[in-house]
Design an enzyme around this catalytic site. Sequence first.
Site, PDB file in Angstrom:
ATOM      1  CG  HIS A   1     -14.994  28.382   2.128  1.00  0.00           C
ATOM      2  ND1 HIS A   1     -14.747  28.487   3.484  1.00  0.00           N
ATOM      3  CD2 HIS A   1     -15.627  29.538   1.786  1.00  0.00           C
ATOM      4  CE1 HIS A   1     -15.217  29.630   3.926  1.00  0.00           C
ATOM      5  NE2 HIS A   1     -15.747  30.295   2.932  1.00  0.00           N
ATOM      6  NE  ARG A   2     -13.204  20.529  -0.288  1.00  0.00           N
ATOM      7  CZ  ARG A   2     -12.887  19.660  -1.258  1.00  0.00           C
ATOM      8  NH1 ARG A   2     -13.667  18.608  -1.479  1.00  0.00           N
ATOM      9  NH2 ARG A   2     -11.812  19.846  -1.991  1.00  0.00           N
TER      10      ARG A   2
END
Length: 204
Positions: free
Chosen positions: A165-166
């Site tokens: 998700h980064r």
Amino acid sequence: NMEYSLSMPLFRVTVHIDPSALKTASKAKGFSLTVTLAKAAALAIDQHPSINAVYQHEDRIVEREQVDIGLAVETEGMGLVVPVLRDAANRSLGDLAADWKDLVDRARARRLKPEEYSNPTFTISNMGMLGVSQFDAIPSPGTSAIFAISTVGPQGMPVTITADHRIVNGADAAKFLNTFKQLVESPTWLDAAATSVASTPAAS
């Protein structure tokens, strides 16, 4: 590596895909579905390059142009290995198919070189032949996403992306999956990709 991967902030998105058109077209041209799925993934990544990026320390995201697709293979003696099809978006299916056969043959004979199963930019884990209704996989260090492909069921073939998700947000993952779905269900690109570099079809 798995402990490091579990430290990533991961999320998962699933779509169901009808692979029958790609399977029929692949068989007609003598290509395995494994190779054509890898090619479709590479073409989809070309349209969604964040999937090919990698997170490094100090909040640094590194973008990579070359798409290297790792495909998990079970072997006797070596367990699970992940031979890598290099530059999959820009090579013909004929070239990729020959490369893949050689990689798998040597993987099963325990003759792969380290550089042939290291540093993919994207990975596919396919358990469709094992009767698995759905699963998710863990991205390895150096990648931001992985496909988990399950057995075709009443709704189609479940394909789950697990992503970092980064780098990848939910909307981007959904758009990438829908582009992959379009390429699999409408494989009009297959003829061009068979013996030459295919131009990436535009997403609808």
